[in-house]
Design a protein around this motif. Structure first.
Motif, PDB file in Angstrom:
ATOM      1  N   LEU A   1     -23.234  20.717  41.100  1.00  0.00           N
ATOM      2  CA  LEU A   1     -22.230  21.030  40.082  1.00  0.00           C
ATOM      3  C   LEU A   1     -22.692  22.147  39.150  1.00  0.00           C
ATOM      4  CD1 LEU A   1     -20.932  17.463  39.155  1.00  0.00           C
ATOM      5  CD2 LEU A   1     -19.592  19.300  40.190  1.00  0.00           C
ATOM      6  N   LEU A   2     -23.971  22.192  38.855  1.00  0.00           N
ATOM      7  CA  LEU A   2     -24.483  23.206  37.932  1.00  0.00           C
ATOM      8  C   LEU A   2     -24.887  24.503  38.641  1.00  0.00           C
ATOM      9  CD1 LEU A   2     -26.734  21.044  35.565  1.00  0.00           C
ATOM     10  CD2 LEU A   2     -24.371  21.777  35.202  1.00  0.00           C
ATOM     11  N   ALA A   3     -25.065  24.452  39.959  1.00  0.00           N
ATOM     12  CA  ALA A   3     -25.629  25.575  40.711  1.00  0.00           C
ATOM     13  C   ALA A   3     -24.910  26.916  40.506  1.00  0.00           C
ATOM     14  CB  ALA A   3     -25.691  25.236  42.197  1.00  0.00           C
ATOM     15  N   PRO A   4     -23.572  26.983  40.567  1.00  0.00           N
ATOM     16  CA  PRO A   4     -22.935  28.304  40.433  1.00  0.00           C
ATOM     17  C   PRO A   4     -23.297  29.013  39.133  1.00  0.00           C
ATOM     18  CG  PRO A   4     -21.373  26.696  41.280  1.00  0.00           C
ATOM     19  CD  PRO A   4     -22.581  25.926  40.873  1.00  0.00           C
ATOM     20  N   ALA A   5     -23.365  28.261  38.045  1.00  0.00           N
ATOM     21  CA  ALA A   5     -23.707  28.880  36.767  1.00  0.00           C
ATOM     22  C   ALA A   5     -25.177  29.266  36.722  1.00  0.00           C
ATOM     23  CB  ALA A   5     -23.384  27.921  35.626  1.00  0.00           C
ATOM     24  N   ILE A   6     -26.043  28.381  37.157  1.00  0.00           N
ATOM     25  CA  ILE A   6     -27.488  28.664  37.092  1.00  0.00           C
ATOM     26  C   ILE A   6     -27.838  29.869  37.947  1.00  0.00           C
ATOM     27  CG2 ILE A   6     -29.765  27.714  37.640  1.00  0.00           C
ATOM     28  CD1 ILE A   6     -28.514  24.917  37.038  1.00  0.00           C
ATOM     29  N   GLU A   7     -27.244  29.947  39.134  1.00  0.00           N
ATOM     30  CA  GLU A   7     -27.527  31.080  40.012  1.00  0.00           C
ATOM     31  C   GLU A   7     -26.959  32.379  39.439  1.00  0.00           C
ATOM     32  OE1 GLU A   7     -25.914  29.607  43.621  1.00  0.00           O
ATOM     33  OE2 GLU A   7     -27.630  28.284  44.028  1.00  0.00           O
TER      34      GLU A   7
ATOM     35  N   GLY B   1     -29.296  33.790  36.790  1.00  0.00           N
ATOM     36  CA  GLY B   1     -30.535  34.330  37.318  1.00  0.00           C
ATOM     37  C   GLY B   1     -31.750  33.972  36.468  1.00  0.00           C
ATOM     38  N   ALA B   2     -32.550  34.976  36.137  1.00  0.00           N
ATOM     39  CA  ALA B   2     -33.780  34.747  35.369  1.00  0.00           C
ATOM     40  C   ALA B   2     -33.505  34.338  33.922  1.00  0.00           C
ATOM     41  CB  ALA B   2     -34.644  35.999  35.399  1.00  0.00           C
ATOM     42  N   ASP B   3     -32.264  34.461  33.471  1.00  0.00           N
ATOM     43  CA  ASP B   3     -31.903  34.041  32.108  1.00  0.00           C
ATOM     44  C   ASP B   3     -31.414  32.595  32.050  1.00  0.00           C
ATOM     45  OD1 ASP B   3     -32.505  36.478  30.883  1.00  0.00           O
ATOM     46  OD2 ASP B   3     -30.527  37.300  31.357  1.00  0.00           O
TER      47      ASP B   3
ATOM     48  N   THR C   1     -35.321  23.092  42.490  1.00  0.00           N
ATOM     49  CA  THR C   1     -34.182  23.685  43.195  1.00  0.00           C
ATOM     50  C   THR C   1     -33.879  25.093  42.725  1.00  0.00           C
ATOM     51  OG1 THR C   1     -33.227  21.475  43.457  1.00  0.00           O
ATOM     52  CG2 THR C   1     -31.747  23.342  43.784  1.00  0.00           C
ATOM     53  N   PHE C   2     -34.065  25.351  41.442  1.00  0.00           N
ATOM     54  CA  PHE C   2     -33.732  26.658  40.859  1.00  0.00           C
ATOM     55  C   PHE C   2     -35.005  27.300  40.305  1.00  0.00           C
ATOM     56  CE2 PHE C   2     -30.102  23.710  40.003  1.00  0.00           C
ATOM     57  CZ  PHE C   2     -29.218  24.241  40.938  1.00  0.00           C
ATOM     58  N   PRO C   3     -35.745  28.017  41.131  1.00  0.00           N
ATOM     59  CA  PRO C   3     -37.081  28.500  40.732  1.00  0.00           C
ATOM     60  C   PRO C   3     -37.093  29.514  39.597  1.00  0.00           C
ATOM     61  CG  PRO C   3     -36.426  29.386  42.882  1.00  0.00           C
ATOM     62  CD  PRO C   3     -35.433  28.335  42.537  1.00  0.00           C
ATOM     63  N   LEU C   4     -35.942  30.109  39.269  1.00  0.00           N
ATOM     64  CA  LEU C   4     -35.902  31.062  38.153  1.00  0.00           C
ATOM     65  C   LEU C   4     -35.501  30.392  36.839  1.00  0.00           C
ATOM     66  CD1 LEU C   4     -34.145  34.162  39.801  1.00  0.00           C
ATOM     67  CD2 LEU C   4     -36.606  33.747  39.486  1.00  0.00           C
TER      68      LEU C   4
ATOM     69  N   ASN D   1     -45.694  14.992  30.909  1.00  0.00           N
ATOM     70  CA  ASN D   1     -46.851  14.941  31.805  1.00  0.00           C
ATOM     71  C   ASN D   1     -46.416  15.128  33.251  1.00  0.00           C
ATOM     72  OD1 ASN D   1     -48.636  14.505  29.681  1.00  0.00           O
ATOM     73  ND2 ASN D   1     -48.532  12.266  29.856  1.00  0.00           N
ATOM     74  N   ARG D   2     -45.348  14.478  33.628  1.00  0.00           N
ATOM     75  CA  ARG D   2     -44.827  14.604  35.000  1.00  0.00           C
ATOM     76  C   ARG D   2     -44.439  16.040  35.311  1.00  0.00           C
ATOM     77  NH1 ARG D   2     -39.368  11.426  37.194  1.00  0.00           N
ATOM     78  NH2 ARG D   2     -39.367  12.290  39.322  1.00  0.00           N
ATOM     79  N   LEU D   3     -43.878  16.725  34.335  1.00  0.00           N
ATOM     80  CA  LEU D   3     -43.349  18.074  34.541  1.00  0.00           C
ATOM     81  C   LEU D   3     -44.353  19.166  34.203  1.00  0.00           C
ATOM     82  CD1 LEU D   3     -39.873  17.306  32.943  1.00  0.00           C
ATOM     83  CD2 LEU D   3     -40.354  17.518  35.395  1.00  0.00           C
ATOM     84  N   GLY D   4     -45.573  18.778  33.919  1.00  0.00           N
ATOM     85  CA  GLY D   4     -46.587  19.759  33.527  1.00  0.00           C
ATOM     86  C   GLY D   4     -46.833  20.832  34.568  1.00  0.00           C
ATOM     87  N   ARG D   5     -46.598  20.508  35.835  1.00  0.00           N
ATOM     88  CA  ARG D   5     -46.847  21.496  36.898  1.00  0.00           C
ATOM     89  C   ARG D   5     -45.930  22.710  36.815  1.00  0.00           C
ATOM     90  NH1 ARG D   5     -43.423  20.760  41.586  1.00  0.00           N
ATOM     91  NH2 ARG D   5     -42.080  18.905  41.425  1.00  0.00           N
ATOM     92  N   PHE D   6     -44.861  22.599  36.034  1.00  0.00           N
ATOM     93  CA  PHE D   6     -43.929  23.722  35.909  1.00  0.00           C
ATOM     94  C   PHE D   6     -44.299  24.665  34.763  1.00  0.00           C
ATOM     95  CE2 PHE D   6     -41.413  20.323  37.934  1.00  0.00           C
ATOM     96  CZ  PHE D   6     -41.029  20.992  39.097  1.00  0.00           C
ATOM     97  N   GLY D   7     -45.363  24.349  34.050  1.00  0.00           N
ATOM     98  CA  GLY D   7     -45.824  25.228  32.987  1.00  0.00           C
ATOM     99  C   GLY D   7     -44.787  25.440  31.912  1.00  0.00           C
ATOM    100  N   ASP D   8     -44.641  26.703  31.482  1.00  0.00           N
ATOM    101  CA  ASP D   8     -43.741  26.993  30.363  1.00  0.00           C
ATOM    102  C   ASP D   8     -42.271  27.069  30.775  1.00  0.00           C
ATOM    103  OD1 ASP D   8     -43.734  29.394  31.712  1.00  0.00           O
ATOM    104  OD2 ASP D   8     -44.642  30.562  30.090  1.00  0.00           O
ATOM    105  N   ARG D   9     -41.966  26.693  32.024  1.00  0.00           N
ATOM    106  CA  ARG D   9     -40.553  26.610  32.425  1.00  0.00           C
ATOM    107  C   ARG D   9     -39.895  25.355  31.862  1.00  0.00           C
ATOM    108  NH1 ARG D   9     -40.022  26.321  38.408  1.00  0.00           N
ATOM    109  NH2 ARG D   9     -37.797  26.515  37.944  1.00  0.00           N
TER     110      ARG D   9
END
Length: 333
Positions: free
Chosen positions: A22-28, A31-33, A53-56, A74-82
Motif C-alpha cells: 500500500l505504501l510502495a508507490p509513494a515510497i518509490e 526515492g532517496a527522499d 524492502t525499500f533500501p533508499l 536494538n533490533r533495528l540497529g543494523r540499519f544505522g542512521d536509516r
C-alpha cells in the motif's frame, strides 16, 4: 513470512506485506527522499520489513513505551542512521518532525512524509507482559499504561471515577451491556478496599454479569479491560488528533494507512478519511467550487481484512480493518 513469536521478537506484524504494498508507490516515487513514519513501532516488525524492502527509505519510529522503543531500536540497529526512534504518543509526531535534528528529519521537513502506518491498539508484547495488567486471564497489577512512567493507571480509574463516569466508559469504549451494574459493584467493593490487581476485578465482573450471558460472547472481562485500557491511554483522543497532523505532514502523493482492531477506532478512521477524500461542493453542481475539491483519494476499497490464511497462522489478525488515503499532487482548484 514466519508467524512465530520468537523470530518476530514477541509480536507478529499483521498484514506486513500488504502494508508495504500500500505504501510502495509513494515510497518509490520519493526515492532517496522517502521518509516513513511508523506511528506505532512496537517490536519493529513493520519497520524492519519497510527498511529491507525499500533500501533508499528511512523510518521515524514512534512509541510511547520506553521499553518497546529500546528493544525495537536494538533490533533495528543494523540499519544505522536509516532508523530514528522517538518516544512519544503518536499524535505528537508533528512536533517530533518540526523539532527533530538530523538528516532524516531534514528530509521529512523538506519533502514531506512519503508514507505512514498506524497499527492501532495494544501489541502482543504488552498483552504477554503480565506485570503490565493488560490481560484478564492472569492476576496482575491494574496498570494498563502503554507508557508506564506517566499518567493514571486502571486502578486509579476504578478507585476514583464516579459511577456515571465508570458506566460511561464501559459502555462507550467496551460496548458493555452491563456497564451500570459493573460500575455499581466496583463502587461497593472499593469502599472495602481499593482495587490493585486484575484478578479481583475479573471476579467482580463474573459476579455482575448473569451466568447465561457469561456463557456466550467470549471472556466476560474482555469488554471491561478494553474500555479501561482505552481510557487510561486516551487512545481514541490520540487517534482523532493524529489524523489531521499526519495528513498535513504528508508530501505530495504521500500515503497513510491505519489498521484498526475495534469498531470505535475504525469509525473514527473511516469518518475522517472519507471527509478528506470527498469534495465539499454542494451536490448537483457540474464542477467543484474553488477550494472544495478533495485533497486525498482512498487507496483501499472500503476496509481491507487479513486473509484467512494469515488469520489461521496469527489469530490476532482476525479483527483488523485497514483503510488508507493518498495526498493528491494537484487537487482541483
Amino acid at each position: 513470512m514466519d508467524f512465530g513469536l520468537k523470530p518476530n521478537h514477541g509480536h507478529v506484524p499483521v498484514m506486513r506485506d500488504r502494508m508495504a504494498d500500500l505504501l510502495a508507490p509513494a515510497i518509490e516515487a520519493f526515492g532517496a527522499d522517502a521518509v516513513i513514519v511508523d506511528g506505532t513501532l512496537g517490536a519493529g516488525g513493520h519497520t524492519e520489513h519497510f527498511l529491507d524492502t525499500f533500501p533508499l527509505a528511512c523510518v521515524i519510529g514512534v512509541d510511547r513505551d520506553p521499553a518497546a522503543l529500546r528493544d525495537a531500536s536494538n533490533r533495528l540497529g543494523r540499519f544505522g542512521d536509516r532508523f530514528v526512534g522517538v518516544q512519544a504518543r503518536f499524535d505528537e509526531i508533528g512536533n517530533a518532525i518540526d523539532e527533530g535534528k538530523g538528516p532524516v528529519f531534514d528530509k521529512a521537513r523538506t519533502a514531506g512524509i512519503a508514507g505512514a502506518l498506524f497499527d492501532l491498539g495494544v501489541s502482543s508484547m504488552q498483552l504477554d507482559q503480565e506485570e503490565r495488567g493488560f490481560a484478564y486471564r492472569v492476576d496482575a497489577p491494574l496498570d494498563m499504561r502503554m507508557d508506564p512512567t506517566t499518567g493514571i493507571t486502571a486502578a486509579d480509574v476504578l478507585n476514583t471515577y464516579s459511577h456515571g463516569d465508570l458506566a460511561r466508559i464501559l459502555k462507550t469504549y467496551g460496548d458493555e451491556r452491563f456497564a451500570g451494574k459493573i460500575a455499581s459493584h466496583v463502587l461497593k467493593e472499593r469502599e472495602k478496599e481499593p482495587f490493585t490487581r486484575s484478578g479481583r476485578l475479573v471476579e467482580l465482573i463474573y459476579q455482575a454479569i448473569p451466568a447465561a450471558t457469561r456463557r456466550t460472547g467470549g471472556h466476560p472481562a474482555k469488554r471491561t479491560f478494553q474500555a479501561l485500557r482505552i481510557e487510561v491511554n486516551q487512545e481514541l483522543d490520540a487517534l482523532e488528533n493524529v489524523i489531521p497532523v499526519i495528513t498535513d505532514a504528508l508530501g505530495s502523493s504521500g500515503r497513510v494507512v491505519f489498521m484498526s482492531y475495534q469498531s470505535l477506532e475504525d469509525k473514527i478512521v473511516k469518518t475522517a478519511l472519507n471527509a478528506l477524500s470527498t469534495s465539499t461542493t454542494p451536490a448537483g453542481l457540474p464542477m467543484d467550487l474553488p477550494g472544495t475539491a478533495a485533497g486525498f483519494r482512498s487507496i483501499t476499497s472500503g476496509a481491507e481484512k487479513a486473509s484467512e490464511a494469515e488469520i489461521e497462522q496469527n489469530s490476532r489478525a482476525a479483527p483488523v480493518r485497514v483503510r488508507g488515503v493518498e495526498k493528491l499532487s494537484h487537487p482541483s482548484p
